[in-house]
Design a protein around this motif. Structure first.
Motif, mmCIF file in Angstrom:
data_model
loop_
_atom_site.group_PDB
_atom_site.id
_atom_site.type_symbol
_atom_site.label_atom_id
_atom_site.label_comp_id
_atom_site.label_asym_id
_atom_site.label_seq_id
_atom_site.Cartn_x
_atom_site.Cartn_y
_atom_site.Cartn_z
ATOM 1 N N PRO A 1 5.593 52.078 -12.796
ATOM 2 C CA PRO A 1 5.430 53.202 -13.709
ATOM 3 C C PRO A 1 3.993 53.331 -14.167
ATOM 4 C CG PRO A 1 7.362 51.879 -14.289
ATOM 5 C CD PRO A 1 6.589 51.109 -13.255
ATOM 6 N N GLY A 2 3.516 54.583 -14.268
ATOM 7 C CA GLY A 2 2.184 54.843 -14.789
ATOM 8 C C GLY A 2 1.093 54.844 -13.760
ATOM 9 N N ILE A 3 1.427 54.578 -12.492
ATOM 10 C CA ILE A 3 0.412 54.553 -11.447
ATOM 11 C C ILE A 3 0.718 55.629 -10.433
ATOM 12 C CG2 ILE A 3 -0.685 53.163 -9.645
ATOM 13 C CD1 ILE A 3 -1.162 52.144 -12.435
ATOM 14 N N ALA A 4 -0.304 56.381 -10.047
ATOM 15 C CA ALA A 4 -0.101 57.402 -9.027
ATOM 16 C C ALA A 4 -1.246 57.376 -8.048
ATOM 17 C CB ALA A 4 -0.013 58.794 -9.663
ATOM 18 N N ALA A 5 -0.940 57.595 -6.792
ATOM 19 C CA ALA A 5 -1.981 57.640 -5.773
ATOM 20 C C ALA A 5 -1.600 58.681 -4.747
ATOM 21 C CB ALA A 5 -2.125 56.283 -5.098
ATOM 22 N N THR B 1 10.903 58.628 -14.967
ATOM 23 C CA THR B 1 10.835 57.484 -15.880
ATOM 24 C C THR B 1 11.239 56.208 -15.151
ATOM 25 O OG1 THR B 1 11.260 58.801 -17.873
ATOM 26 C CG2 THR B 1 11.783 56.455 -17.976
ATOM 27 N N GLY B 2 10.362 55.222 -15.162
ATOM 28 C CA GLY B 2 10.650 53.936 -14.550
ATOM 29 C C GLY B 2 10.465 53.875 -13.052
ATOM 30 N N THR B 3 9.922 54.909 -12.446
ATOM 31 C CA THR B 3 9.750 54.903 -10.998
ATOM 32 C C THR B 3 8.622 55.842 -10.590
ATOM 33 O OG1 THR B 3 10.884 55.236 -8.867
ATOM 34 C CG2 THR B 3 11.396 56.788 -10.639
ATOM 35 N N VAL B 4 8.135 55.654 -9.392
ATOM 36 C CA VAL B 4 7.264 56.649 -8.796
ATOM 37 C C VAL B 4 8.145 57.665 -8.082
ATOM 38 C CG1 VAL B 4 5.318 55.086 -8.502
ATOM 39 C CG2 VAL B 4 7.002 55.331 -6.665
ATOM 40 N N GLY B 5 7.561 58.766 -7.656
ATOM 41 C CA GLY B 5 8.271 59.778 -6.892
ATOM 42 C C GLY B 5 7.281 60.506 -6.008
ATOM 43 N N ILE B 6 7.747 61.499 -5.301
ATOM 44 C CA ILE B 6 6.902 62.230 -4.363
ATOM 45 C C ILE B 6 6.759 63.679 -4.820
ATOM 46 C CG2 ILE B 6 6.527 62.850 -1.951
ATOM 47 C CD1 ILE B 6 6.615 59.845 -2.455
ATOM 48 N N VAL B 7 5.550 64.191 -4.728
ATOM 49 C CA VAL B 7 5.281 65.604 -5.005
ATOM 50 C C VAL B 7 4.765 66.247 -3.726
ATOM 51 C CG1 VAL B 7 3.874 67.246 -6.300
ATOM 52 C CG2 VAL B 7 4.838 65.255 -7.460
ATOM 53 N N TYR B 8 5.433 67.308 -3.309
ATOM 54 C CA TYR B 8 5.014 68.082 -2.146
ATOM 55 C C TYR B 8 4.448 69.412 -2.645
ATOM 56 C CZ TYR B 8 8.130 64.816 0.300
ATOM 57 O OH TYR B 8 8.744 63.686 0.785
ATOM 58 N N ILE B 9 3.148 69.618 -2.459
ATOM 59 C CA ILE B 9 2.526 70.887 -2.839
ATOM 60 C C ILE B 9 2.333 71.701 -1.569
ATOM 61 C CG2 ILE B 9 0.590 72.004 -3.976
ATOM 62 C CD1 ILE B 9 0.104 69.493 -5.567
ATOM 63 N N LEU B 10 3.014 72.829 -1.477
ATOM 64 C CA LEU B 10 2.979 73.635 -0.263
ATOM 65 C C LEU B 10 1.662 74.386 -0.150
ATOM 66 C CD1 LEU B 10 6.603 75.119 -0.234
ATOM 67 C CD2 LEU B 10 5.799 72.811 0.344
ATOM 68 N N PRO B 11 1.163 74.565 1.075
ATOM 69 C CA PRO B 11 -0.113 75.254 1.267
ATOM 70 C C PRO B 11 0.012 76.763 1.066
ATOM 71 C CG PRO B 11 0.872 74.776 3.380
ATOM 72 C CD PRO B 11 1.748 74.117 2.351
ATOM 73 N N GLU B 12 -1.123 77.406 0.840
ATOM 74 C CA GLU B 12 -1.147 78.859 0.711
ATOM 75 C C GLU B 12 -2.161 79.522 1.628
ATOM 76 O OE1 GLU B 12 -2.178 79.850 -3.301
ATOM 77 O OE2 GLU B 12 -3.713 78.291 -3.415
ATOM 78 N N THR B 13 -3.075 78.734 2.213
ATOM 79 C CA THR B 13 -4.061 79.288 3.136
ATOM 80 C C THR B 13 -3.875 78.778 4.555
ATOM 81 O OG1 THR B 13 -5.692 77.537 2.691
ATOM 82 C CG2 THR B 13 -5.755 79.498 1.283
ATOM 83 N N LYS B 14 -2.964 77.860 4.750
ATOM 84 C CA LYS B 14 -2.681 77.266 6.055
ATOM 85 C C LYS B 14 -1.184 77.306 6.317
ATOM 86 C CE LYS B 14 -6.843 75.816 7.244
ATOM 87 N NZ LYS B 14 -7.516 76.208 8.506
ATOM 88 N N PRO B 15 -0.759 77.225 7.587
ATOM 89 C CA PRO B 15 0.678 77.162 7.875
ATOM 90 C C PRO B 15 1.290 75.890 7.310
ATOM 91 C CG PRO B 15 -0.587 77.743 9.846
ATOM 92 C CD PRO B 15 -1.578 77.302 8.815
#
Length: 247
Positions: free
Chosen positions: A26-30, A220-234
């Motif tokens: 928790p609290g760390i993101a990369a 809370t209590g875990t990491v997770g994944i964020v997917y940010i979709l593109p807008e200028t590329k396929p």
């Protein structure tokens, strides 16, 4: 987008350990595998909202909530579920073109969706070194919300708890801030179209109820994944989504 720097070096070492060993701290993101794709000038015409589906396919019944959902979001969620790219962790999909955020639990069940405010400039790349710069030095053309796949976790900036998406780039998802009166961030967030949702320095602003009731409990209590979709590329130039996607 400003972030505390006192523990930046320690943060980078721990982030490497997380990625190398699959440890949830928790609290760390990369950032994980964010694709360096090109940015569009801040004055460039906005892309039209992409392929908003008017009808829900039978296998999608209830999966994306009541709002219209783009084909790119559907393809991404189906791919994550089929490939287990999220490793059973909670995940968030951010559709920049339509200014929508969807949050899912580790099994791919929708936990909530909400409108979002995004970076003022349209583009899919992070400006090198932007996380170490003062906000006043960041030009409008540099205020992008980058596309890619990121490992994210809860943490804090100088003022509040937030979801760090990319700590080094000072990119986060948080409750909508008040900001300047002229920016009218709350009004932009409540508007019915995404055309006025580009106002931030790059961070993702969401309604407080969505952050506190959906995002915070999921992470809370875990990491997770964020997917940010593109807008200028396929889409498939950023994520390894096959042409045919099945749920």
């Amino acid at each position: 987008m400003a972030r505390p720097r006192r523990f930046a070096r320690w943060q980078a070492v721990l982030a490497w350990v997380i990625v190398a060993n699959g440890i949830a701290v928790p609290g760390i993101a990369a950032p994980v595998g964010a694709a360096p794709v090109g940015a569009a000038p801040v004055g460039a015409a906005a892309p039209a909202p992409v392929s908003i589906a008017a009808a829900v396919a039978p296998d999608d019944a209830g999966r994306f909530g009541d709002g219209a959902t783009s084909d790119d979001v559907r393809d991404t969620v189906h791919w994550v579920s089929a490939s287990h790219d999220n490793h059973a962790l909670p995940f968030v999909v951010i559709d920049k073109v339509n200014a929508v955020v969807l949050a899912f639990d580790g099994r791919g069940n929708l936990r909530g969706r909400a409108p979002a405010l995004l970076g003022m400039a349209r583009g899919d790349a992070t400006v090198p070194g932007i996380g170490q710069r003062k906000l006043a030095t960041i030009t409008p053309a540099e205020r992008t919300t980058p596309a890619g796949r990121f490992e994210a976790s809860l943490g804090r900036d100088f003022e509040q708890d937030i979801l760090w998406i990319d700590y080094d780039a000072a990119l986060s998802l948080h409750r909508v801030i008040k900001g300047r009166r002229v920016d009218d961030r709350a009004g932009r967030l409540a508007s019915p179209t995404p055309s006025d949702n580009r106002i931030s320095y790059g961070c993702v602003n969401v309604p407080p109820g969505f952050y506190d009731g959906v995002v915070k409990p999921l992470f809370t209590g875990t990491v997770g994944i964020v997917y940010i979709l593109p807008e200028t590329k396929p889409l498939r130039s950023v994520f390894a989504i096959p042409t045919k996607v099945t749920g």
